[in-house]
Design a protein around this motif. Sequence first.
Motif, PDB file in Angstrom:
ATOM      1  N   PHE A  28      -9.300  40.787  16.470  1.00 45.42           N
ATOM      2  CA  PHE A  28      -9.851  39.443  16.314  1.00 45.42           C
ATOM      3  C   PHE A  28      -9.946  38.741  17.667  1.00 45.42           C
ATOM      4  O   PHE A  28     -10.896  37.998  17.927  1.00 45.42           O
ATOM      5  CB  PHE A  28      -8.988  38.612  15.362  1.00 45.42           C
ATOM      6  CG  PHE A  28      -9.591  37.278  15.038  1.00 45.42           C
ATOM      7  CD1 PHE A  28     -10.525  37.160  14.032  1.00 45.42           C
ATOM      8  CD2 PHE A  28      -9.262  36.150  15.769  1.00 45.42           C
ATOM      9  CE1 PHE A  28     -11.108  35.937  13.742  1.00 45.42           C
ATOM     10  CE2 PHE A  28      -9.833  34.925  15.496  1.00 45.42           C
ATOM     11  CZ  PHE A  28     -10.754  34.822  14.472  1.00 45.42           C
ATOM     12  N   ARG A  29      -8.980  38.991  18.546  1.00 46.73           N
ATOM     13  CA  ARG A  29      -8.997  38.350  19.868  1.00 46.73           C
ATOM     14  C   ARG A  29     -10.237  38.757  20.652  1.00 46.73           C
ATOM     15  O   ARG A  29     -10.837  37.943  21.362  1.00 46.73           O
ATOM     16  CB  ARG A  29      -7.727  38.722  20.639  1.00 46.73           C
ATOM     17  CG  ARG A  29      -7.567  37.988  21.974  1.00 46.73           C
ATOM     18  CD  ARG A  29      -6.230  38.295  22.623  1.00 46.73           C
ATOM     19  NE  ARG A  29      -5.130  37.742  21.825  1.00 46.73           N
ATOM     20  CZ  ARG A  29      -4.288  38.475  21.103  1.00 46.73           C
ATOM     21  NH1 ARG A  29      -4.427  39.797  21.062  1.00 46.73           N
ATOM     22  NH2 ARG A  29      -3.325  37.914  20.411  1.00 46.73           N
ATOM     23  N   ARG A  30     -10.645  40.031  20.527  1.00 42.39           N
ATOM     24  CA  ARG A  30     -11.850  40.489  21.227  1.00 42.39           C
ATOM     25  C   ARG A  30     -13.084  39.753  20.712  1.00 42.39           C
ATOM     26  O   ARG A  30     -13.984  39.411  21.499  1.00 42.39           O
ATOM     27  CB  ARG A  30     -12.039  41.999  21.029  1.00 42.39           C
ATOM     28  CG  ARG A  30     -11.024  42.849  21.764  1.00 42.39           C
ATOM     29  CD  ARG A  30     -11.438  44.308  21.785  1.00 42.39           C
ATOM     30  NE  ARG A  30     -11.535  44.883  20.466  1.00 42.39           N
ATOM     31  CZ  ARG A  30     -12.544  45.611  20.025  1.00 42.39           C
ATOM     32  NH1 ARG A  30     -13.595  45.830  20.807  1.00 42.39           N
ATOM     33  NH2 ARG A  30     -12.540  46.114  18.810  1.00 42.39           N
ATOM     34  N   MET A  31     -13.128  39.500  19.408  1.00 43.77           N
ATOM     35  CA  MET A  31     -14.267  38.788  18.846  1.00 43.77           C
ATOM     36  C   MET A  31     -14.222  37.312  19.243  1.00 43.77           C
ATOM     37  O   MET A  31     -15.244  36.725  19.591  1.00 43.77           O
ATOM     38  CB  MET A  31     -14.272  38.938  17.323  1.00 43.77           C
ATOM     39  CG  MET A  31     -15.470  38.318  16.645  1.00 43.77           C
ATOM     40  SD  MET A  31     -15.732  38.993  14.979  1.00 43.77           S
ATOM     41  CE  MET A  31     -14.089  38.836  14.283  1.00 43.77           C
ATOM     42  N   HIS A  32     -13.041  36.716  19.195  1.00 48.00           N
ATOM     43  CA  HIS A  32     -12.923  35.311  19.560  1.00 48.00           C
ATOM     44  C   HIS A  32     -13.270  35.107  21.034  1.00 48.00           C
ATOM     45  O   HIS A  32     -13.816  34.061  21.413  1.00 48.00           O
ATOM     46  CB  HIS A  32     -11.504  34.806  19.274  1.00 48.00           C
ATOM     47  CG  HIS A  32     -11.395  33.322  19.208  1.00 48.00           C
ATOM     48  ND1 HIS A  32     -11.137  32.547  20.329  1.00 48.00           N
ATOM     49  CD2 HIS A  32     -11.534  32.449  18.174  1.00 48.00           C
ATOM     50  CE1 HIS A  32     -11.103  31.276  19.977  1.00 48.00           C
ATOM     51  NE2 HIS A  32     -11.340  31.184  18.682  1.00 48.00           N
ATOM     52  N   ALA A  33     -12.991  36.125  21.869  1.00 41.96           N
ATOM     53  CA  ALA A  33     -13.323  36.024  23.295  1.00 41.96           C
ATOM     54  C   ALA A  33     -14.824  35.913  23.509  1.00 41.96           C
ATOM     55  O   ALA A  33     -15.279  35.311  24.495  1.00 41.96           O
ATOM     56  CB  ALA A  33     -12.767  37.229  24.053  1.00 41.96           C
ATOM     57  N   LEU A  34     -15.612  36.489  22.602  1.00 41.48           N
ATOM     58  CA  LEU A  34     -17.070  36.355  22.698  1.00 41.48           C
ATOM     59  C   LEU A  34     -17.485  34.900  22.560  1.00 41.48           C
ATOM     60  O   LEU A  34     -18.430  34.447  23.216  1.00 41.48           O
ATOM     61  CB  LEU A  34     -17.759  37.199  21.619  1.00 41.48           C
ATOM     62  CG  LEU A  34     -17.557  38.708  21.681  1.00 41.48           C
ATOM     63  CD1 LEU A  34     -18.167  39.362  20.446  1.00 41.48           C
ATOM     64  CD2 LEU A  34     -18.171  39.284  22.950  1.00 41.48           C
ATOM     65  N   LEU A  35     -16.790  34.167  21.704  1.00 43.63           N
ATOM     66  CA  LEU A  35     -17.076  32.744  21.545  1.00 43.63           C
ATOM     67  C   LEU A  35     -16.629  31.960  22.780  1.00 43.63           C
ATOM     68  O   LEU A  35     -17.365  31.118  23.291  1.00 43.63           O
ATOM     69  CB  LEU A  35     -16.371  32.206  20.302  1.00 43.63           C
ATOM     70  CG  LEU A  35     -16.536  30.710  20.029  1.00 43.63           C
ATOM     71  CD1 LEU A  35     -17.979  30.392  19.666  1.00 43.63           C
ATOM     72  CD2 LEU A  35     -15.601  30.261  18.916  1.00 43.63           C
ATOM     73  N   GLU A  36     -15.436  32.275  23.277  1.00 45.44           N
ATOM     74  CA  GLU A  36     -14.899  31.548  24.430  1.00 45.44           C
ATOM     75  C   GLU A  36     -15.765  31.734  25.670  1.00 45.44           C
ATOM     76  O   GLU A  36     -15.893  30.819  26.493  1.00 45.44           O
ATOM     77  CB  GLU A  36     -13.471  32.032  24.714  1.00 45.44           C
ATOM     78  CG  GLU A  36     -12.485  31.674  23.609  1.00 45.44           C
ATOM     79  CD  GLU A  36     -11.144  32.354  23.800  1.00 45.44           C
ATOM     80  OE1 GLU A  36     -11.075  33.331  24.587  1.00 45.44           O
ATOM     81  OE2 GLU A  36     -10.163  31.925  23.165  1.00 45.44           O
ATOM     82  N   SER A  37     -16.367  32.918  25.796  1.00 44.25           N
ATOM     83  CA  SER A  37     -17.229  33.196  26.955  1.00 44.25           C
ATOM     84  C   SER A  37     -18.689  32.845  26.673  1.00 44.25           C
ATOM     85  O   SER A  37     -19.568  33.141  27.494  1.00 44.25           O
ATOM     86  CB  SER A  37     -17.111  34.665  27.353  1.00 44.25           C
ATOM     87  OG  SER A  37     -17.520  35.521  26.298  1.00 44.25           O
ATOM     88  N   HIS A  38     -18.964  32.242  25.512  1.00 47.91           N
ATOM     89  CA  HIS A  38     -20.309  31.793  25.119  1.00 47.91           C
ATOM     90  C   HIS A  38     -21.293  32.951  24.975  1.00 47.91           C
ATOM     91  O   HIS A  38     -22.498  32.764  25.140  1.00 47.91           O
ATOM     92  CB  HIS A  38     -20.861  30.768  26.118  1.00 47.91           C
ATOM     93  CG  HIS A  38     -19.902  29.659  26.421  1.00 47.91           C
ATOM     94  ND1 HIS A  38     -19.202  28.999  25.434  1.00 47.91           N
ATOM     95  CD2 HIS A  38     -19.510  29.111  27.596  1.00 47.91           C
ATOM     96  CE1 HIS A  38     -18.430  28.074  25.990  1.00 47.91           C
ATOM     97  NE2 HIS A  38     -18.585  28.127  27.292  1.00 47.91           N
ATOM     98  N   ARG A  39     -20.779  34.128  24.652  1.00 45.90           N
ATOM     99  CA  ARG A  39     -21.677  35.250  24.401  1.00 45.90           C
ATOM    100  C   ARG A  39     -22.178  35.246  22.965  1.00 45.90           C
ATOM    101  O   ARG A  39     -23.155  35.916  22.651  1.00 45.90           O
ATOM    102  CB  ARG A  39     -20.979  36.567  24.737  1.00 45.90           C
ATOM    103  CG  ARG A  39     -20.650  36.701  26.225  1.00 45.90           C
ATOM    104  CD  ARG A  39     -20.030  38.050  26.529  1.00 45.90           C
ATOM    105  NE  ARG A  39     -20.940  39.129  26.172  1.00 45.90           N
ATOM    106  CZ  ARG A  39     -20.524  40.362  25.857  1.00 45.90           C
ATOM    107  NH1 ARG A  39     -19.233  40.648  25.836  1.00 45.90           N
ATOM    108  NH2 ARG A  39     -21.412  41.297  25.551  1.00 45.90           N
TER     109      ARG A  39
END
Length: 315
Positions: A245-256
């Motif tokens: 889940f952290r890998r997916m949430h990182a996509l949001l944090e990096s605006h990808r």
Amino acid sequence: MSSSDAGTGAMQAYLGRLRRLTSHVAVDDASEQADAIVAAGSSLAALDEVSLDAVTRWVRSRPADVYALGLTVGLSQEKLKNLLRVAFGTTSWVKAATRDPQALVEWLDDELGLLAALEAQRHRVYTFGDVLAARGTSRQTASRAGVAGKLIEDAVEQIVRDLGLPYEMRGRFVGRNGDTGPADLAVPGFEDALIAVACKGFDSTGSKLTAAVTEVMDMANVSFAHQYVLAVVDGIGWLSRQGDFRRMHALLESHRIDGLYALADLDAFRADLHAAAVRHGLLEGALPDVAAQVAPGEPVVARAETPDAQLHLDL
């Protein structure tokens, strides 16, 4: 507070909004499928003999119950379908049984020892330990795996329909350089997608959650800057796969990706979807009733633009 601390806090807040998507069902609860299997088992136990002719007659009279023969030799429904596709050119045991019941029984016996298994098992007395072992090593709840994802798909589809947007379900949308990415829903369609949505719900854990994250990453990797990528993700299975889940949430944090929502955030999803559709000229005017809705989780922010790209959400 550092950006990493803020990201961790937002992710933990999101995890706190996850809900169970499938209800608990006791293993001895009645169901149509269970009743059908019990009836088929009783019918097999009542056969005067176990022979090619006797089982063929049984299959001819009960083609829908061939699944019980698969269970007899240890095949899940999915495995039975896959093997039937290779042997008979169809995944339907009803069709295979109707076309040539004897050939079906011969195949089950030659390949999987059906007759010997039936003879050995149909009158055996099973202990409670045997029952627990069968439950523990079976995939009896696997059919529920798709229920959680379907619940999310249905909720998202209803919002899209309520907004009056054109859409297509389950396919691959075209992105940069003609590359494609998976999506559970695309607006207005997959060939000309302006908004791509992933719907991922899991109450159980396992590699399928990793695969779901990979799908969302693929969406981010192929999308143009003017294509909105939104993901509705829920289910308590993620609590045991927080690394994924952290890998997916990182996509949001990096605006990808442009938005990540639990089912508790559907009002925010509706507002962001409406805003994206307005910016693309698919809708006009303010969102009825929830125009001032504020996302309870991470806000949707703009990804880096390319010179010819349209604006992204910046709510």
